[in-house]
Design a protein around this motif. Structure first.
Motif, PDB file in Angstrom:
ATOM      1  N   SER A  50      47.006  42.960  43.098  1.00 17.95           N
ATOM      2  CA  SER A  50      48.296  42.762  42.438  1.00 17.95           C
ATOM      3  C   SER A  50      49.170  44.003  42.503  1.00 17.95           C
ATOM      4  CB  SER A  50      48.094  42.346  40.987  1.00 17.95           C
ATOM      5  OG  SER A  50      47.492  41.078  40.939  1.00 17.95           O
ATOM      6  N   GLN A  51      48.573  45.178  42.343  1.00 16.86           N
ATOM      7  CA  GLN A  51      49.337  46.425  42.415  1.00 16.86           C
ATOM      8  C   GLN A  51      49.899  46.621  43.818  1.00 16.86           C
ATOM      9  OE1 GLN A  51      46.437  49.287  41.215  1.00 16.86           O
ATOM     10  NE2 GLN A  51      46.842  49.018  39.034  1.00 16.86           N
ATOM     11  N   TRP A  68      50.245  39.063  51.805  1.00 14.59           N
ATOM     12  CA  TRP A  68      49.423  38.586  50.694  1.00 14.59           C
ATOM     13  C   TRP A  68      49.505  37.075  50.608  1.00 14.59           C
ATOM     14  CZ3 TRP A  68      54.139  40.904  49.808  1.00 14.59           C
ATOM     15  CH2 TRP A  68      55.063  40.184  49.047  1.00 14.59           C
ATOM     16  N   LEU A  69      48.410  36.499  50.152  1.00 12.72           N
ATOM     17  CA  LEU A  69      48.320  35.060  49.955  1.00 12.72           C
ATOM     18  C   LEU A  69      47.718  34.848  48.577  1.00 12.72           C
ATOM     19  CD1 LEU A  69      46.953  35.695  53.095  1.00 12.72           C
ATOM     20  CD2 LEU A  69      47.862  33.403  53.248  1.00 12.72           C
ATOM     21  N   ARG A  70      48.393  34.091  47.733  1.00 13.80           N
ATOM     22  CA  ARG A  70      47.892  33.776  46.398  1.00 13.80           C
ATOM     23  C   ARG A  70      47.611  32.290  46.332  1.00 13.80           C
ATOM     24  NH1 ARG A  70      51.945  37.275  42.598  1.00 13.80           N
ATOM     25  NH2 ARG A  70      50.703  39.189  42.632  1.00 13.80           N
ATOM     26  N   GLN A  71      46.449  31.956  45.786  1.00  6.38           N
ATOM     27  CA  GLN A  71      46.097  30.559  45.588  1.00  6.38           C
ATOM     28  C   GLN A  71      45.728  30.357  44.120  1.00  6.38           C
ATOM     29  OE1 GLN A  71      42.817  29.491  48.125  1.00  6.38           O
ATOM     30  NE2 GLN A  71      41.735  31.376  47.742  1.00  6.38           N
ATOM     31  N   LYS A  72      45.678  29.100  43.698  1.00  5.95           N
ATOM     32  CA  LYS A  72      45.421  28.794  42.287  1.00  5.95           C
ATOM     33  C   LYS A  72      44.059  29.289  41.826  1.00  5.95           C
ATOM     34  CE  LYS A  72      48.545  24.931  41.933  1.00  5.95           C
ATOM     35  NZ  LYS A  72      48.735  23.525  41.614  1.00  5.95           N
ATOM     36  N   LYS A  73      43.053  29.144  42.683  1.00  5.74           N
ATOM     37  CA  LYS A  73      41.708  29.573  42.303  1.00  5.74           C
ATOM     38  C   LYS A  73      40.958  29.997  43.554  1.00  5.74           C
ATOM     39  CE  LYS A  73      40.010  24.872  42.565  1.00  5.74           C
ATOM     40  NZ  LYS A  73      39.327  23.793  41.953  1.00  5.74           N
ATOM     41  N   PRO A  74      39.914  30.812  43.396  1.00 12.12           N
ATOM     42  CA  PRO A  74      39.121  31.215  44.562  1.00 12.12           C
ATOM     43  C   PRO A  74      38.491  30.001  45.242  1.00 12.12           C
ATOM     44  CG  PRO A  74      38.538  32.501  42.618  1.00 12.12           C
ATOM     45  CD  PRO A  74      39.446  31.407  42.157  1.00 12.12           C
ATOM     46  N   HIS A  77      29.348  31.014  55.389  1.00 13.14           N
ATOM     47  CA  HIS A  77      30.123  30.762  54.184  1.00 13.14           C
ATOM     48  C   HIS A  77      31.064  31.941  53.993  1.00 13.14           C
ATOM     49  CE1 HIS A  77      27.556  27.535  52.328  1.00 13.14           C
ATOM     50  NE2 HIS A  77      26.773  27.974  53.291  1.00 13.14           N
ATOM     51  N   VAL A  78      32.331  31.648  53.714  1.00 15.74           N
ATOM     52  CA  VAL A  78      33.304  32.702  53.457  1.00 15.74           C
ATOM     53  C   VAL A  78      33.989  32.384  52.143  1.00 15.74           C
ATOM     54  CG1 VAL A  78      35.371  33.888  54.303  1.00 15.74           C
ATOM     55  CG2 VAL A  78      33.645  33.114  55.922  1.00 15.74           C
ATOM     56  N   SER A  79      34.091  33.397  51.294  1.00 14.52           N
ATOM     57  CA  SER A  79      34.718  33.263  49.984  1.00 14.52           C
ATOM     58  C   SER A  79      36.078  33.954  50.017  1.00 14.52           C
ATOM     59  CB  SER A  79      33.824  33.915  48.925  1.00 14.52           C
ATOM     60  OG  SER A  79      34.514  34.015  47.706  1.00 14.52           O
ATOM     61  N   TYR A  80      37.094  33.246  49.537  1.00 12.15           N
ATOM     62  CA  TYR A  80      38.447  33.781  49.457  1.00 12.15           C
ATOM     63  C   TYR A  80      38.826  33.868  47.985  1.00 12.15           C
ATOM     64  CZ  TYR A  80      38.616  32.537  54.395  1.00 12.15           C
ATOM     65  OH  TYR A  80      38.350  32.431  55.734  1.00 12.15           O
ATOM     66  N   ALA A  81      39.191  35.062  47.510  1.00  8.78           N
ATOM     67  CA  ALA A  81      39.597  35.272  46.126  1.00  8.78           C
ATOM     68  C   ALA A  81      40.953  34.609  45.884  1.00  8.78           C
ATOM     69  CB  ALA A  81      39.679  36.764  45.829  1.00  8.78           C
ATOM     70  N   ALA A  82      41.392  34.603  44.642  1.00  3.11           N
ATOM     71  CA  ALA A  82      42.694  34.029  44.309  1.00  3.11           C
ATOM     72  C   ALA A  82      43.823  34.814  44.994  1.00  3.11           C
ATOM     73  CB  ALA A  82      42.899  34.008  42.806  1.00  3.11           C
ATOM     74  N   GLU A  83      43.596  36.096  45.248  1.00  5.44           N
ATOM     75  CA  GLU A  83      44.559  36.915  45.994  1.00  5.44           C
ATOM     76  C   GLU A  83      43.864  37.518  47.207  1.00  5.44           C
ATOM     77  OE1 GLU A  83      47.408  38.624  42.428  1.00  5.44           O
ATOM     78  OE2 GLU A  83      46.091  39.999  43.489  1.00  5.44           O
ATOM     79  N   VAL A  84      44.435  37.281  48.377  1.00  3.11           N
ATOM     80  CA  VAL A  84      43.941  37.863  49.621  1.00  3.11           C
ATOM     81  C   VAL A  84      45.066  38.723  50.172  1.00  3.11           C
ATOM     82  CG1 VAL A  84      43.181  37.361  51.987  1.00  3.11           C
ATOM     83  CG2 VAL A  84      42.423  35.907  50.086  1.00  3.11           C
ATOM     84  N   MET A 124      41.673  44.667  54.369  1.00  5.81           N
ATOM     85  CA  MET A 124      41.727  43.384  53.677  1.00  5.81           C
ATOM     86  C   MET A 124      41.069  43.488  52.312  1.00  5.81           C
ATOM     87  SD  MET A 124      40.776  40.639  56.699  1.00  5.81           S
ATOM     88  CE  MET A 124      39.175  40.581  56.086  1.00  5.81           C
ATOM     89  N   THR A 125      41.556  42.678  51.391  1.00  6.88           N
ATOM     90  CA  THR A 125      40.912  42.513  50.089  1.00  6.88           C
ATOM     91  C   THR A 125      40.794  41.020  49.822  1.00  6.88           C
ATOM     92  OG1 THR A 125      42.962  42.492  48.797  1.00  6.88           O
ATOM     93  CG2 THR A 125      41.939  44.646  49.183  1.00  6.88           C
ATOM     94  N   GLY A 126      39.790  40.639  49.053  1.00  8.39           N
ATOM     95  CA  GLY A 126      39.652  39.248  48.638  1.00  8.39           C
ATOM     96  C   GLY A 126      38.878  38.348  49.572  1.00  8.39           C
ATOM     97  N   VAL A 127      38.218  38.900  50.595  1.00 10.98           N
ATOM     98  CA  VAL A 127      37.466  38.079  51.538  1.00 10.98           C
ATOM     99  C   VAL A 127      36.027  38.591  51.605  1.00 10.98           C
ATOM    100  CG1 VAL A 127      37.322  37.205  53.910  1.00 10.98           C
ATOM    101  CG2 VAL A 127      39.553  37.696  52.910  1.00 10.98           C
ATOM    102  N   LYS A 128      35.077  37.660  51.416  1.00  8.73           N
ATOM    103  CA  LYS A 128      33.652  37.997  51.491  1.00  8.73           C
ATOM    104  C   LYS A 128      32.936  36.942  52.327  1.00  8.73           C
ATOM    105  CE  LYS A 128      33.422  40.082  46.917  1.00  8.73           C
ATOM    106  NZ  LYS A 128      32.719  40.062  45.630  1.00  8.73           N
TER     107      LYS A 128
END
Length: 168
Positions: free
Chosen positions: A3-4, A58-64, A75-82, A94-98
């Motif tokens: 977010s920052q 940046w990409l924001r979604q409602k939920k991860p 399997h790839v996990s995307y946070a609410a903010e990538v 990158m942030t928000g990707v595992k």
């Protein structure tokens, strides 16, 4: 931290809202940077932003969300903010990707197409460890793979149903 960073790069950025428009813009971004179009299969996106001057996205979604890339069994996990900094054939910092390796979730920080072989994409962790996969494993899933004859027949049937005559 996402977010920052988003707020720091928001000024001068192209910002889009709404699920359909965000999905379209995320695919356009991947196409523009020559990355596989199915690389960010995010659902219910609320905001997509791109600061072209700094390359920050940046990409924001409602939920991860979690996605399984079937061709490689990952399997790839995307946070609410990538977030990421993009350039031609590369996403870095990158942030928000595992991704799931064995039984642990591993953070990804970079992804790039191989310079010598554009059919391979490499993913790296912040520690510098990496894995390479075929690019076709990240193709967009919802692209129909119909045979040309079947497509023509479907188009003719649709035109007939709408009362129009199809011509070849």
């Amino acid at each position: 931290m996402g977010s920052q960073a988003i707020e720091a790069h928001r000024r001068g950025a192209e910002v889009y809202h709404g699920a359909a428009l965000c999905a379209e813009k995320s695919v356009e971004l991947l196409a523009e940077t020559h990355m596989p179009l199915g690389l960010l299969p995010l659902g219910e996106m609320e905001e997509v932003g791109y600061n072209r001057a700094s390359g920050f996205v940046w990409l924001r979604q409602k939920k991860p969300t979690t996605h399984i890339f079937k061709q490689i069994g990952r399997h790839v996990s995307y946070a609410a903010e990538v977030t990421a900094f993009v350039e031609d054939r590369r996403m870095k910092r990158m942030t928000g990707v595992k991704t799931k390796e064995l039984l642990i979730w591993v953070t990804l920080s970079d992804m790039f197409l191989d310079k010598d072989d554009q059919s391979k994409i490499t993913f790296k962790t912040p520690a510098g460890l990496g894995r390479t996969f075929p690019v076709e494993a990240f193709a967009k899933d919802d692209v129909p793979k119909a045979k040309p004859a079947a497509s023509a027949a479907a188009a003719a049937a649709a035109a007939a149903a709408n009362g129009k005559v199809a011509s070849n």
